[in-house]
Every structure is written in structure tokens, then in C-alpha cells.
Scaffold this motif. Structure first.
Motif, PDB file in Angstrom:
ATOM      1  N   LEU A 246       0.830  -1.203   0.000  1.00  0.00           N
ATOM      2  CA  LEU A 246       0.000   0.000   0.000  1.00  0.00           C
ATOM      3  C   LEU A 246       0.867   1.256   0.000  1.00  0.00           C
ATOM      4  CD1 LEU A 246      -2.696  -1.218   2.528  1.00  0.00           C
ATOM      5  CD2 LEU A 246      -3.205  -0.398   0.215  1.00  0.00           C
ATOM      6  N   THR A 247       1.960   1.227   0.762  1.00  0.00           N
ATOM      7  CA  THR A 247       2.880   2.362   0.790  1.00  0.00           C
ATOM      8  C   THR A 247       3.504   2.592  -0.579  1.00  0.00           C
ATOM      9  OG1 THR A 247       3.377   1.936   3.120  1.00  0.00           O
ATOM     10  CG2 THR A 247       4.943   3.298   1.900  1.00  0.00           C
ATOM     11  N   LEU A 248       3.955   1.506  -1.208  1.00  0.00           N
ATOM     12  CA  LEU A 248       4.561   1.609  -2.530  1.00  0.00           C
ATOM     13  C   LEU A 248       3.575   2.197  -3.538  1.00  0.00           C
ATOM     14  CD1 LEU A 248       6.728   0.992  -4.668  1.00  0.00           C
ATOM     15  CD2 LEU A 248       5.855  -1.353  -4.767  1.00  0.00           C
ATOM     16  N   TRP A 249       2.367   1.650  -3.581  1.00  0.00           N
ATOM     17  CA  TRP A 249       1.385   2.131  -4.567  1.00  0.00           C
ATOM     18  C   TRP A 249       0.993   3.578  -4.297  1.00  0.00           C
ATOM     19  CZ3 TRP A 249      -3.323   4.293  -5.231  1.00  0.00           C
ATOM     20  CH2 TRP A 249      -3.896   4.199  -6.509  1.00  0.00           C
ATOM     21  N   GLN A 250       0.739   3.897  -3.042  1.00  0.00           N
ATOM     22  CA  GLN A 250       0.320   5.269  -2.716  1.00  0.00           C
ATOM     23  C   GLN A 250       1.418   6.281  -3.053  1.00  0.00           C
ATOM     24  OE1 GLN A 250      -2.435   6.576  -2.153  1.00  0.00           O
ATOM     25  NE2 GLN A 250      -3.596   5.714  -0.459  1.00  0.00           N
ATOM     26  N   SER A 251       2.676   5.911  -2.861  1.00  0.00           N
ATOM     27  CA  SER A 251       3.770   6.846  -3.120  1.00  0.00           C
ATOM     28  C   SER A 251       4.040   7.048  -4.596  1.00  0.00           C
ATOM     29  CB  SER A 251       5.048   6.361  -2.412  1.00  0.00           C
ATOM     30  OG  SER A 251       5.491   5.132  -2.971  1.00  0.00           O
ATOM     31  N   VAL A 252       3.531   6.142  -5.441  1.00  0.00           N
ATOM     32  CA  VAL A 252       3.748   6.259  -6.892  1.00  0.00           C
ATOM     33  C   VAL A 252       2.488   6.743  -7.613  1.00  0.00           C
ATOM     34  CG1 VAL A 252       4.306   4.980  -9.010  1.00  0.00           C
ATOM     35  CG2 VAL A 252       5.542   4.498  -6.886  1.00  0.00           C
ATOM     36  N   LEU A 253       1.351   6.186  -7.259  1.00  0.00           N
ATOM     37  CA  LEU A 253       0.120   6.458  -8.003  1.00  0.00           C
ATOM     38  C   LEU A 253      -1.029   7.035  -7.166  1.00  0.00           C
ATOM     39  CD1 LEU A 253      -0.096   3.268 -10.251  1.00  0.00           C
ATOM     40  CD2 LEU A 253       0.281   5.611 -11.019  1.00  0.00           C
TER      41      LEU A 253
END
Length: 257
Positions: A246-253
Motif C-alpha cells: 500500500l505504501t509503494l502504490w500510494q507513493s507512486v500512483l
């Protein structure tokens, strides 16, 4: 500025002067646990009308009533992101649901895979955890927690426009983040920034503690919507992987950028 210290989810319409009847459990919490009384201010939300300041107009042991005074924040919808995960032990499944609600998932879908440890869930209990997380984190939206379904059935009916960020354990330690996995150009130091994947509806898929079966992995790799990613050089527990993804996705998209 409101002096309200308590936030409460209510399953009632909200608007200027709107009365809000309380359930027995809500009345017990407000008047028995929090020791609030008449004219006390609280913040209420229902997932669609934003956040409102309300005042207690009736307070009793088995019920009560609030009256909406003014809107304190408009509804802010999360990104169109689903979290798909295989249920694990009770407390850790609760943790995944709570963190997904806090971190901005719009929908939470527990799935049964070949190696899923838990064969059933209490959907109503998990939905209550999502409500409590929204109350605590200041959000005015509560994600739906779906009933448990099989991964095969979910993928068979998968919408063509929704991409899946698949956290693939076979890519352990590989350079396969969301940018690279989505076909973006690889960054070269600070000279060339990688392009972001296309926006739109997405889902994150977290596997069971035993991993996906060979058949499930093969099916995922055949799907055009699937973007395999690595979550780094270490094997993560399922609940840790959910937060990391979730952190990865939120920080990119997502709405963190």
C-alpha cells in the motif's frame, strides 16, 4: 473551530439540522464510556456526506439523538484502489483491514487461495474494524470489506480496465518495483526519472503465507492486467507485505503524491 474530541460513524444521512438517532451501542460509548452529556459536540460521518459537527440533544442509557450543526470537512474519496489478500490468523487479518482503511484502500477483498490458512471470515467483524479505523484516522470514507470469495472466481470475473499490482515472491530481491513492472523506463541515476504507470483503477494482490500455487502463478502471469512487483530482498509476513505494498502504490500512483 470545533472542540469535539470524539469521531463517530453513523448510518444516517447528514445535513444542516439533521437529527441523528443513536444505537444502543453508540449511546453506551458516548454517554457511558466517554461520559458525554447534552450539548456535547462530536464529529460524525457516514461515508458519503463528509464530516459534520453534531451536538447531543438527547442522552440516555439505551439511546440518544444528535443534531447536525455544520459541515467540518467535505467527503474526500480515496484512490480507486482495491486490496486483495488471503486471510491469515485472526489478529493479523484484523490488522490488515485496519491498515488498509487507514492507508486509503477503497475496497478490501479477502480471497481463498489454494494455500490460504483461514477458510472463513467474519465479514461483519472485519467491516466494524474498517469503521473503527476510519474513526481513528480522520477519514470520512469507510471501505467496503467484501465477503470471502475464491481467487479463481475473482479473476474469472476481473474487469478488463483494472490493473493488478501482484506482490510476487518469486521476484525476491529483483529490481521489479511498480515503475519497472509497469513497463516504465529505468532511471539512470538522477539523469532520467522513470515514467509513472498509467492512472486508473488498480488493485493490490497479497498472497497467503504459503505463497501462490504454481497454477495460480501461471494464471496471474497470463493476465494482461497484472503487474508483478518485488517488495524487496526479504520475505515479508502477509500483514507486513500489505502495508509495504500500500505504501509503494500510494507513493507512486495514490493521493500521497
Amino acid at each position: 473551530m470545533s472542540d469535539a474530541k470524539v469521531r463517530l460513524y453513523v448510518d444516517q444521512p447528514l445535513g444542516p439540522g439533521q437529527p441523528v438517532p443513536l444505537t444502543q451501542d453508540q449511546a453506551h460509548y458516548l454517554f457511558g464510556v466517554m461520559r458525554l452529556g447534552r450539548e456535547a459536540s462530536i464529529l460524525v460521518f457516514n461515508g458519503c456526506d463528509g464530516e459534520w459537527r453534531a451536538e447531543v440533544t438527547e442522552a440516555g442509557k439505551r439511546g440518544g439523538t444528535l443534531a447536525c450543526v455544520a459541515q467540518t470537512a467535505p467527503l474526500r474519496l480515496p484512490p480507486d484502489l482495491w486490496l486483495i489478500f488471503a486471510p491469515i490468523k485472526k489478529a493479523r487479518t484484523d490488522f490488515i483491514v485496519e491498515k488498509a482503511a487507514e492507508m486509503g484502500a477503497a475496497r478490501i477483498l479477502p480471497v481463498q487461495t489454494r494455500f490460504t490458512n483461514s477458510e472463513r471470515i467474519r465479514q461483519d467483524r472485519l467491516q466494524a474494524h474498517a469503521v473503527e479505523a476510519a474513526e481513528q484516522c480522520g477519514g470520512a470514507y469507510v471501505p467496503e470489506v467484501a465477503e470471502l470469495t475464491s481467487l479463481d472466481r475473482l479473476l474469472a470475473e476481473w474487469p478488463a480496465e483494472r490493473r493488478i499490482m501482484w506482490c510476487d515472491e518469486s521476484l525476491l530481491g529483483a529490481r521489479a518495483g511498480l515503475l519497472e513492472g509497469a513497463g516504465a523506463s529505468e532511471a539512470r541515476g538522477f539523469e532520467e526519472a522513470p515514467k509513472r504507470p498509467a492512472p486508473g483503477p488498480w488493485a493490490i494482490l497479497i498472497g497467503p503465507e504459503g505463497g501462490f500455487s504454481e497454477e495460480e502463478q501461471a494464471r496471474l502471469r497470463r493476465m494482461e492486467q497484472v503487474v508483478p512487483v518485488s517488495l524487496g530482498p526479504r520475505i515479508l509476513r502477509a500483514d507486513t507485505a500489505a502495508v509495504a505494498a500500500l505504501t509503494l502504490w500510494q507513493s507512486v500512483l495514490g493521493d500521497w503524491v
